[in-house]
Motif scaffolding. Structure first.
Motif, PDB file in Angstrom:
ATOM      1  N   UNK A  66       0.844  -1.198   0.000  1.00 49.58           N
ATOM      2  CA  UNK A  66       0.000   0.000   0.000  1.00 49.58           C
ATOM      3  C   UNK A  66       0.873   1.240   0.000  1.00 49.58           C
ATOM      4  N   UNK A  67       0.487   2.233  -0.789  1.00 42.67           N
ATOM      5  CA  UNK A  67       1.208   3.505  -0.845  1.00 42.67           C
ATOM      6  C   UNK A  67       0.353   4.565  -0.151  1.00 42.67           C
ATOM      7  N   UNK A  68       0.920   5.194   0.841  1.00 40.55           N
ATOM      8  CA  UNK A  68       0.177   6.191   1.608  1.00 40.55           C
ATOM      9  C   UNK A  68       0.718   7.585   1.350  1.00 40.55           C
ATOM     10  N   UNK A  93      -1.312   8.079   8.278  1.00 42.40           N
ATOM     11  CA  UNK A  93      -2.339   7.054   8.057  1.00 42.40           C
ATOM     12  C   UNK A  93      -1.696   5.675   7.961  1.00 42.40           C
ATOM     13  N   UNK A  94      -0.567   5.586   7.277  1.00 40.23           N
ATOM     14  CA  UNK A  94       0.136   4.320   7.165  1.00 40.23           C
ATOM     15  C   UNK A  94       0.655   3.838   8.509  1.00 40.23           C
ATOM     16  N   UNK A  95       1.141   4.778   9.304  1.00 44.80           N
ATOM     17  CA  UNK A  95       1.637   4.440  10.637  1.00 44.80           C
ATOM     18  C   UNK A  95       0.505   3.950  11.537  1.00 44.80           C
ATOM     19  N   UNK A  96      -0.631   4.623  11.479  1.00 44.06           N
ATOM     20  CA  UNK A  96      -1.781   4.211  12.291  1.00 44.06           C
ATOM     21  C   UNK A  96      -2.268   2.817  11.896  1.00 44.06           C
ATOM     22  N   UNK A 148      -1.129  -4.023   8.853  1.00 40.63           N
ATOM     23  CA  UNK A 148      -0.025  -4.268   7.930  1.00 40.63           C
ATOM     24  C   UNK A 148       1.101  -4.939   8.707  1.00 40.63           C
ATOM     25  N   UNK A 149       1.891  -5.747   8.012  1.00 41.48           N
ATOM     26  CA  UNK A 149       2.913  -6.568   8.670  1.00 41.48           C
ATOM     27  C   UNK A 149       4.283  -5.905   8.711  1.00 41.48           C
TER      28      UNK A 149
END
Length: 326
Positions: free
Chosen positions: A78-80, A85-88, A95-96
Motif C-alpha cells: 500500500x502507498x500512503x 495514516x500508514x503508521x496508524x 499491515x505486517x
C-alpha cells in the motif's frame, strides 16, 4: 531482469510496465494507492539461503533455509500519501511491515540508544535496521535553456549556486530525523570504489554556516554576470504533494531567495511527476535511487548518456564522463 523484447517494445516507458522474471506477478496496480503481487508459478527453482549476516541465525532469519522461493502466495503493498495514516494502520495490526517514515521517528525511535520506544516493544513490534544503498538528490533537466547544457557557463553557475544554498543539513536533521547521512557524491562510502578523501566542492561544508554557504553562492552568480538588475530568471520545481516535501520546498525556496533566485513550486502526485519527467516537462525535481547491485556502476550509469532508457530523465551528457565510464 527485463526481457529484451519488452525493453525493445516499451523503450523509455519500460519503467511503467511490470515485465520481468521475478518471483511475483502483478495482479492489480493502482498508481499511488496499491499493488497486489501473486506468486509466479513459473519462477525458476531457488531456495531460501542457509547463510546470512552476523546475528541472522540467532534472530531466526535463517529458519526457512532450503525452502523453495517465493514463500508467500501473495504480497500487498500500500502507498500512503499520508504517512500518519500508514503508521496508524501498522499500529492497529493491519499491515505486517513498514518502512519507518521520518515523521514518526520522534514517537517511535530512541535515536540515542538506537532502539524502539518501550510501548512498541510491548506490542511485540520488532525493529530491523540496515544501511540502504540509496541516495536522495536534486535533479536538473539538462535540456533547460536557463541552467541546463544550453545555458553554458551561466547555467553551470546557477546549478552550483543552488547546490551551495540548499541546506541539506536542515533536511537531515528536521525532515529525516538523522536517519540519513550526507554523501559526497553518487558513489557511497560503503562501496569499495569510493574515494573517502574526495569532498564535493559545491555544497555547504561541515565547518560552514548556511549564511557562509549562501555568500559563496552569491559570489558564484556574480562571477557569472548575474546582478540585481539582471538576476537569474524565476525557476520552477516539481514537488510531490506531501506534507514533508511541501516543507522541504518551503525551506529550499527560502534559502534560494536569500541568493536572489525565485523558486516556484508545481505540486503534483507521483504518477504525474513520472509522466512529466518522461516528457521532459520538468525543470527540477527531487528523486531517490537505490542500487540494484552493491557496486558503483549502479549509480554511475545514471549519468552515462548512451544508456537507454535515461533512468533519471535529466538528459545529462558529458563525453569525457562517458569515456571514463566505458
Amino acid at each position: 531482469v527485463y526481457p529484451h523484447e519488452a525493453v525493445g517494445h516499451y523503450g523509455k516507458d519500460i519503467g511503467r510496465h511490470a515485465v520481468g522474471t521475478g518471483a511475483y506477478v502483478v495482479r492489480t496496480f493502482l498508481p499511488g494507492k496499491s499493488v497486489v503481487l501473486v506468486k509466479n508459478e513459473s519462477y525458476r527453482e531457488r531456495t531460501y539461503p542457509a547463510e546470512g549476516a552476523h546475528g541472522d541465525a540467532e534472530a531466526g532469519y535463517l529458519d526457512d533455509a532450503g525452502r523453495r522461493l517465493p514463500l508467500n502466495q501473495m504480497v500487498v503493498v500500500a502507498f500512503d500519501e499520508d504517512t500518519q495514516a500508514g503508521w496508524n494502520r501498522f499500529l492497529k495490526g493491519r499491515s505486517d511491515l513498514l518502512t519507518m517514515p521520518p515523521s514518526v521517528v520522534p514517537v517511535a525511535f530512541d535515536t540515542v540508544n538506537k532502539k524502539l520506544l518501550p510501548y512498541l516493544i510491548e506490542k511485540n513490534i520488532s525493529l530491523h535496521m540496515h544501511p540502504r544503498l540509496e541516495i536522495f538528490f536534486l535533479a536538473f533537466n539538462m535540456k533547460d535553456p536557463v541552467f541546463g547544457h544550453p545555458g553554458g557557463e551561466k547555467g553551470l553557475a546557477i546549478r552550483r549556486a543552488i547546490c551551495l544554498a540548499d541546506d541539506t543539513t536542515w533536511e537531515i536533521q528536521q525532515l529525516y530525523r538523522n536517519t540519513v547521512i550526507p554523501v559526497e557524491g553518487p558513489v557511497l562510502d560503503e562501496l569499495p570504489e569510493s574515494d573517502l578523501t574526495w569532498k564535493a566542492p559545491w555544497v555547504r561544508q561541515p565547518n560552514e554556516t548556511i549564511e557562509e554557504a549562501q555568500e559563496a553562492a552569491r559570489e558564484v552568480l556574480e562571477e557569472a554576470g548575474f546582478t540585481k538588475e539582471s538576476p537569474v530568471p524565476a525557476l520552477e520545481i516539481d514537488v510531490l504533494d506531501f506534507p514533508g516535501t511541501r516543507q522541504m520546498h518551503s525551506e529550499m525556496a527560502k534559502h534560494l531567495k536569500a541568493i536572489g533566485i525565485e523558486l516556484k513550486p508545481n505540486f503534483v502526485d507521483w504518477d504525474t511527476m513520472r509522466k512529466r519527467i518522461a516528457e521532459g516537462k520538468t525543470r527540477m525535481w527531487r528523486l531517490s535511487w537505490e542500487a540494484d547491485y552493491p557496486t558503483a556502476r549502479s549509480f554511475l550509469e545514471l549519468f552515462y548518456a548512451p544508456g537507454n532508457p535515461d533512468p533519471i530523465g535529466g538528459s545529462y551528457s558529458n563525453p569525457d564522463y562517458d569515456e571514463l565510464y566505458e
